[in-house]
Design a protein around this motif. Sequence first.
Motif, PDB file in Angstrom:
ATOM      1  N   ALA A 144       3.728 -15.254   9.510  1.00 38.29           N
ATOM      2  CA  ALA A 144       2.447 -15.607   8.882  1.00 38.29           C
ATOM      3  C   ALA A 144       1.311 -14.771   9.468  1.00 38.29           C
ATOM      4  N   ALA A 145       1.341 -14.555  10.775  1.00 38.50           N
ATOM      5  CA  ALA A 145       0.277 -13.745  11.393  1.00 38.50           C
ATOM      6  C   ALA A 145       0.301 -12.325  10.826  1.00 38.50           C
ATOM      7  N   SER A 146       1.491 -11.782  10.608  1.00 41.47           N
ATOM      8  CA  SER A 146       1.567 -10.420  10.042  1.00 41.47           C
ATOM      9  C   SER A 146       1.037 -10.411   8.610  1.00 41.47           C
ATOM     10  N   LYS A 147       1.268 -11.486   7.872  1.00 41.37           N
ATOM     11  CA  LYS A 147       0.797 -11.526   6.480  1.00 41.37           C
ATOM     12  C   LYS A 147      -0.724 -11.763   6.421  1.00 41.37           C
ATOM     13  N   PHE A 148      -1.262 -12.557   7.366  1.00 42.66           N
ATOM     14  CA  PHE A 148      -2.735 -12.646   7.469  1.00 42.66           C
ATOM     15  C   PHE A 148      -3.290 -11.257   7.797  1.00 42.66           C
ATOM     16  N   GLY A 149      -2.583 -10.533   8.664  1.00 41.88           N
ATOM     17  CA  GLY A 149      -3.039  -9.193   9.059  1.00 41.88           C
ATOM     18  C   GLY A 149      -3.066  -8.235   7.884  1.00 41.88           C
ATOM     19  N   VAL A 150      -2.027  -8.265   7.076  1.00 39.18           N
ATOM     20  CA  VAL A 150      -1.962  -7.300   5.974  1.00 39.18           C
ATOM     21  C   VAL A 150      -2.910  -7.705   4.834  1.00 39.18           C
ATOM     22  N   ARG A 151      -3.259  -8.999   4.789  1.00 42.23           N
ATOM     23  CA  ARG A 151      -4.306  -9.437   3.847  1.00 42.23           C
ATOM     24  C   ARG A 151      -5.649  -8.824   4.248  1.00 42.23           C
ATOM     25  N   ALA A 152      -5.945  -8.849   5.555  1.00 44.34           N
ATOM     26  CA  ALA A 152      -7.181  -8.234   6.046  1.00 44.34           C
ATOM     27  C   ALA A 152      -7.164  -6.735   5.756  1.00 44.34           C
ATOM     28  N   PHE A 153      -6.007  -6.119   5.969  1.00 42.56           N
ATOM     29  CA  PHE A 153      -5.880  -4.682   5.679  1.00 42.56           C
ATOM     30  C   PHE A 153      -6.247  -4.406   4.217  1.00 42.56           C
ATOM     31  N   ALA A 154      -5.689  -5.181   3.303  1.00 39.51           N
ATOM     32  CA  ALA A 154      -5.930  -4.938   1.870  1.00 39.51           C
ATOM     33  C   ALA A 154      -7.402  -5.160   1.522  1.00 39.51           C
ATOM     34  N   ASP A 155      -8.010  -6.198   2.101  1.00 41.36           N
ATOM     35  CA  ASP A 155      -9.428  -6.482   1.813  1.00 41.36           C
ATOM     36  C   ASP A 155     -10.327  -5.342   2.298  1.00 41.36           C
ATOM     37  N   VAL A 156     -10.005  -4.829   3.491  1.00 40.86           N
ATOM     38  CA  VAL A 156     -10.811  -3.733   4.051  1.00 40.86           C
ATOM     39  C   VAL A 156     -10.592  -2.456   3.240  1.00 40.86           C
ATOM     40  N   LEU A 157      -9.344  -2.186   2.903  1.00 40.37           N
ATOM     41  CA  LEU A 157      -9.041  -0.974   2.111  1.00 40.37           C
ATOM     42  C   LEU A 157      -9.800  -1.013   0.781  1.00 40.37           C
ATOM     43  N   ARG A 158      -9.808  -2.196   0.148  1.00 38.42           N
ATOM     44  CA  ARG A 158     -10.517  -2.340  -1.146  1.00 38.42           C
ATOM     45  C   ARG A 158     -12.003  -2.038  -0.965  1.00 38.42           C
ATOM     46  N   ALA A 159     -12.584  -2.627   0.070  1.00 44.06           N
ATOM     47  CA  ALA A 159     -14.019  -2.429   0.307  1.00 44.06           C
ATOM     48  C   ALA A 159     -14.332  -0.956   0.583  1.00 44.06           C
ATOM     49  N   GLU A 160     -13.427  -0.298   1.315  1.00 46.90           N
ATOM     50  CA  GLU A 160     -13.684   1.097   1.696  1.00 46.90           C
ATOM     51  C   GLU A 160     -13.403   2.081   0.570  1.00 46.90           C
ATOM     52  N   GLU A 161     -12.434   1.773  -0.293  1.00 44.03           N
ATOM     53  CA  GLU A 161     -11.954   2.779  -1.243  1.00 44.03           C
ATOM     54  C   GLU A 161     -12.306   2.513  -2.700  1.00 44.03           C
ATOM     55  N   GLU A 162     -12.900   1.349  -2.995  1.00 41.73           N
ATOM     56  CA  GLU A 162     -13.255   1.058  -4.390  1.00 41.73           C
ATOM     57  C   GLU A 162     -14.187   2.162  -4.916  1.00 41.73           C
ATOM     58  N   GLY A 163     -15.098   2.610  -4.049  1.00 45.44           N
ATOM     59  CA  GLY A 163     -16.032   3.674  -4.434  1.00 45.44           C
ATOM     60  C   GLY A 163     -15.342   5.000  -4.698  1.00 45.44           C
ATOM     61  N   ASN A 164     -14.128   5.171  -4.181  1.00 45.21           N
ATOM     62  CA  ASN A 164     -13.348   6.383  -4.450  1.00 45.21           C
ATOM     63  C   ASN A 164     -12.421   6.197  -5.646  1.00 45.21           C
ATOM     64  N   GLY A 165     -12.611   5.086  -6.371  1.00 42.92           N
ATOM     65  CA  GLY A 165     -11.834   4.884  -7.593  1.00 42.92           C
ATOM     66  C   GLY A 165     -10.525   4.144  -7.401  1.00 42.92           C
ATOM     67  N   LEU A 166     -10.245   3.654  -6.175  1.00 42.60           N
ATOM     68  CA  LEU A 166      -8.970   2.962  -5.956  1.00 42.60           C
ATOM     69  C   LEU A 166      -9.049   1.478  -6.324  1.00 42.60           C
ATOM     70  N   ARG A 167      -7.925   0.944  -6.772  1.00 44.05           N
ATOM     71  CA  ARG A 167      -7.785  -0.508  -6.922  1.00 44.05           C
ATOM     72  C   ARG A 167      -6.797  -0.981  -5.852  1.00 44.05           C
ATOM     73  N   VAL A 168      -7.054  -2.158  -5.305  1.00 45.82           N
ATOM     74  CA  VAL A 168      -6.175  -2.724  -4.269  1.00 45.82           C
ATOM     75  C   VAL A 168      -5.900  -4.183  -4.623  1.00 45.82           C
ATOM     76  N   THR A 169      -4.640  -4.504  -4.785  1.00 47.69           N
ATOM     77  CA  THR A 169      -4.247  -5.856  -5.182  1.00 47.69           C
ATOM     78  C   THR A 169      -3.326  -6.469  -4.142  1.00 47.69           C
ATOM     79  N   SER A 170      -3.625  -7.686  -3.713  1.00 53.19           N
ATOM     80  CA  SER A 170      -2.684  -8.463  -2.908  1.00 53.19           C
ATOM     81  C   SER A 170      -2.019  -9.492  -3.812  1.00 53.19           C
ATOM     82  N   VAL A 171      -0.692  -9.546  -3.742  1.00 49.82           N
ATOM     83  CA  VAL A 171       0.062 -10.540  -4.507  1.00 49.82           C
ATOM     84  C   VAL A 171       0.669 -11.517  -3.498  1.00 49.82           C
ATOM     85  N   TYR A 172       0.451 -12.819  -3.729  1.00 52.49           N
ATOM     86  CA  TYR A 172       0.894 -13.861  -2.795  1.00 52.49           C
ATOM     87  C   TYR A 172       1.982 -14.713  -3.459  1.00 52.49           C
TER      88      TYR A 172
END
Length: 230
Positions: A144-172
């Motif tokens: 669970a800790a690793s999955k909380f971690g990768v959720r944070a990764f996806a949220d940060v990636l989305r915030a950083e890369e949306e302006g570069n045209g990327l989409r980032v989706t987490s599926v739970y």
Amino acid sequence: MTDRPLALVTGASRGIGAAVAEALSDTHRILLGGRDAESLAALAARLPDAEPWPVDLSDEAAVAEAAAGIDRLDVLVHSAGVARLGEVAGSPAESWRANFEVNVVAVAELTRLLLPALRSANGHVVVINSGQGLSAREGWGPYAASKFGVRAFADVLRAEEEGNGLRVTSVYPGRTDTEMQQAVVAGEGGEYDPAKYLRPESVAGAVAAAVLAGPDAHLTDITVRPRPHR
Ligand SMILES: NC(=O)c1ccc[n+]([C@@H]2O[C@H](COP(=O)([O-])OP(=O)(O)OC[C@H]3O[C@@H](n4cnc5c(N)ncnc54)[C@H](OP(=O)(O)O)[C@@H]3O)[C@@H](O)[C@H]2O)c1
């Protein structure tokens, strides 16, 4: 391979990743990630435009070498994962490291290496997370800790890369009928009844919905719960 958009799906040798590869195979060329070369070859032979991408994601040098061959990538689906469960009292450092190595570090590193290729294509990163990445249960700490971690990764990636045209989706997804779930239930000592669990194809359907959504739409988080079925 044809000139259709290119998708790399990790964990495609079985389970949810194999179903995702299948679901995207009508619209995309697919690189099939995994270590089991035989399974990858068998799936590649069944799909219209797919080839194996056999890499151990915990081998940093091998990942860098394999990623170097990709200069444009439309979709990156991270489905590879491990589930080492256990109560905190019985989970040594090795157990935490094993989960974090594949479920977080490998996801971050592969994404980092492929970011230029993804940016070139206004690409899409999909992370297969887990219900355990939203709400952690006793006995599931290291996973669970690793999955909380990768959720944070996806949220940060989305915030950083949306302006570069990327989409980032987490599926739970909730519990899904795969070898991983069989091992989990065996560890819990319960009876394995696939009718209680999601089918991998249903999780793949959620991934396809995000990937195939119109360019105006960014599906950021999708929760898929099992519904008893026969
Ligand atoms: N099943 C569930 O109930 C469930 C529920 C929620 C979320 N999830 C998540 O969904 C994802 C897929 O799970 P699954 O149920 O399909 O699991 P699975 O049947 O055990 O398949 C795991 C996949 O990950 C790959 N993999 C593991 N370690 C790897 C490594 N070091 N390098 C490269 N590939 C590696 C395996 O490929 P090789 O063995 O060929 O390397 C395999 O294709 C995981 O992230 C999991 O946490 C699963």
